[in-house]
Design an enzyme around this catalytic site. Structure first.
Site, PDB file in Angstrom:
ATOM      1  CD  GLU A   9      -2.662   1.650   0.387  1.00  0.00           C
ATOM      2  OE1 GLU A   9      -3.204   2.771   0.437  1.00  0.00           O
ATOM      3  OE2 GLU A   9      -2.890   0.825  -0.515  1.00  0.00           O
TER       4      GLU A   9
ATOM      5  CG  HIS B 192      -0.864   2.424  -4.875  1.00  0.00           C
ATOM      6  ND1 HIS B 192      -0.817   2.488  -6.237  1.00  0.00           N
ATOM      7  CD2 HIS B 192      -2.059   2.972  -4.522  1.00  0.00           C
ATOM      8  CE1 HIS B 192      -1.915   3.040  -6.705  1.00  0.00           C
ATOM      9  NE2 HIS B 192      -2.681   3.363  -5.689  1.00  0.00           N
TER      10      HIS B 192
ATOM     11  CG  HIS C 253      -8.608   5.671  -6.940  1.00  0.00           C
ATOM     12  ND1 HIS C 253      -8.089   6.931  -7.079  1.00  0.00           N
ATOM     13  CD2 HIS C 253      -7.594   4.900  -6.454  1.00  0.00           C
ATOM     14  CE1 HIS C 253      -6.825   6.948  -6.691  1.00  0.00           C
ATOM     15  NE2 HIS C 253      -6.498   5.721  -6.322  1.00  0.00           N
TER      16      HIS C 253
ATOM     17  CG  HIS D  88     -17.019  -7.372 -16.905  1.00  0.00           C
ATOM     18  ND1 HIS D  88     -16.593  -6.203 -17.485  1.00  0.00           N
ATOM     19  CD2 HIS D  88     -15.920  -8.193 -16.877  1.00  0.00           C
ATOM     20  CE1 HIS D  88     -15.304  -6.282 -17.780  1.00  0.00           C
ATOM     21  NE2 HIS D  88     -14.874  -7.490 -17.429  1.00  0.00           N
TER      22      HIS D  88
ATOM     23  CG  HIS E  51      -8.871  -8.753 -17.569  1.00  0.00           C
ATOM     24  ND1 HIS E  51      -9.008  -9.137 -18.889  1.00  0.00           N
ATOM     25  CD2 HIS E  51     -10.104  -8.323 -17.190  1.00  0.00           C
ATOM     26  CE1 HIS E  51     -10.253  -8.957 -19.284  1.00  0.00           C
ATOM     27  NE2 HIS E  51     -10.935  -8.453 -18.274  1.00  0.00           N
TER      28      HIS E  51
END
Length: 372
Positions: free
Chosen positions: A106, A109, A171, A277, A335
């Site tokens: 985290e 990032h 986000h 999706h 992906h």
């Protein structure tokens, strides 16, 4: 917000940003402002793509709450200073959201995000300074700076609102918008336009719009952990049309795992999220496949067509792998990276084929003026 930890993180990001800034300065010495800003935009674009991919890794590894406060980690600039708090949280819940490795994921990032922010700030300042020699208005760089601040706010809300699905999805979309903004600016600095017929550009715009919708649906699947709601392909849990709860699945204003009425999200709602999706992927695949074929037929755009076809095939393969192989991390990460690459490719295509602005034509003088 902890102002002290924010100041320390900003200083750390500035130090990290000095590395790419020094590289640009050394490689572009003696060149004009346009070349320097093109190089700076290129490396910022590269790091933004990395940031999006690493953000996906943060989410997929369940590290989004590895440091449950913002912007620091338990008020510290790194997990090293928060060892005691992390150890206590991990001892209480060994498989919980806070562990030593998740805290580092985290925070890395966040370091990368703030470094990108510093580079965009430098780019905006340099654009205003050199605005007389640039091919486009410095307001583009200013808009990019404003947007990265919005992204920072979404990042903070992602943590403080405990992975609220709508915020996490926004986000993700905001990160892709930032990628597109940088791609447009980099194209303007390169000044290498390509010819494209208006119908082909309209097709690219339509396919790009469908792609954005599909990415939003994919983000909604990921943030609600609905990837494994359907097992098998092409059937879902052995059925062509399984039981689904659409209104519950697509209630946007709700907490993670909760339904809009306050109870827990039902399995049928997760199936509806997954199937939306999956079904819309057929529409997007047809649109992108048609666009790739049309690009391949245009000699000047053949490389875009080949790249789009390869990315589309890779996306289909990684999407199927997520379902058939039980959501392996490598396939899920591929992906997400593939979706960002598709956005980048289509943005570059649209930017490079944009019609050039024609100079304003002076108004024809009136008969009286001509006589005078």
């Amino acid at each position: 917000m902890d102002v002290d930890s924010f100041a320390r993180l900003a200083l750390l990001a500035l130090v990290i940003a000095l590395l790419p800034l020094s590289w640009v300065w050394l490689r572009q010495r003696g060149r004009d402002a346009r070349a320097r800003l093109a190089a700076l935009t290129a490396i910022t674009l590269f790091l933004t793509f990395d940031l999006i991919v690493f953000g996906s890794f943060t989410r997929l590894s369940d590290s989004g709450l590895g440091c449950p406060d913002w912007p620091g980690c338990y008020g510290e600039a790194s997990p090293l200073g928060a060892r005691a708090d992390i150890h206590a949280a991990q001892a209480a819940l060994p498989d919980g959201p806070v562990t030593w490795s998740k805290a580092w994921i985290e925070m890395i990032h966040r370091y990368l995000a703030m470094t990108v922010g510093v580079l965009i700030l430098v780019m905006a300042a340099a654009s205003w300074k050199e605005r007389a020699r640039l091919p486009h208005s410095p307001w583009w760089a200013t808009a990019t700076l404003a947007w990265v601040l919005v992204q920072g706010a979404f990042g903070a809300f992602t943590v403080t609102l405990k992975l609220y699905p709508a915020i996490v999805t926004l986000h993700l979309l905001g990160g892709l918008a930032l990628l597109a903004l940088l791609a447009v600016q980099h194209t303007a600095y390169r000044n290498a336009p390509l010819p494209a017929a208006p119908p082909l550009r309209r097709l690219a715009l339509g396919a790009g719009g469908l792609l954005v919708v599909q990415i939003a649906l994919g983000g909604w699947v990921s943030t609600n952990y609905a990837v494994l709601a359907c097992s098998g392909f092409p059937l879902c849990n052995g059925q062509a049309w399984p039981a689904m709860h659409w209104s519950e699945g697509f209630t946007l204003l709700r907490e993670l795992g909760r339904a809009g009425h306050g109870g827990y999200l039902s399995f049928e709602a997760l199936v509806a999220i997954h199937m939306a999706h999956r079904l819309f992927a057929v529409v997007v695949a047809v649109a992108l496949g048609l666009l790739a074929w049309r690009l391949w037929r245009a000699p000047a755009l053949r490389r875009f067509g080949a790249g789009l076809a390869l990315l589309l095939l890779a996306q289909l393969a990684s999407g199927l792998s997520n379902v058939v192989l039980g959501w392996p991390l490598a396939a899920a990460l591929g992906h997400s990276a593939g979706a960002a690459a598709l956005v980048l490719l289509l943005t570059l295509l649209l930017a490079r084929t944009a019609p050039a602005r024609q100079p304003a034509v002076a108004a024809r003088p009136s008969a009286a003026t001509a006589a005078a």
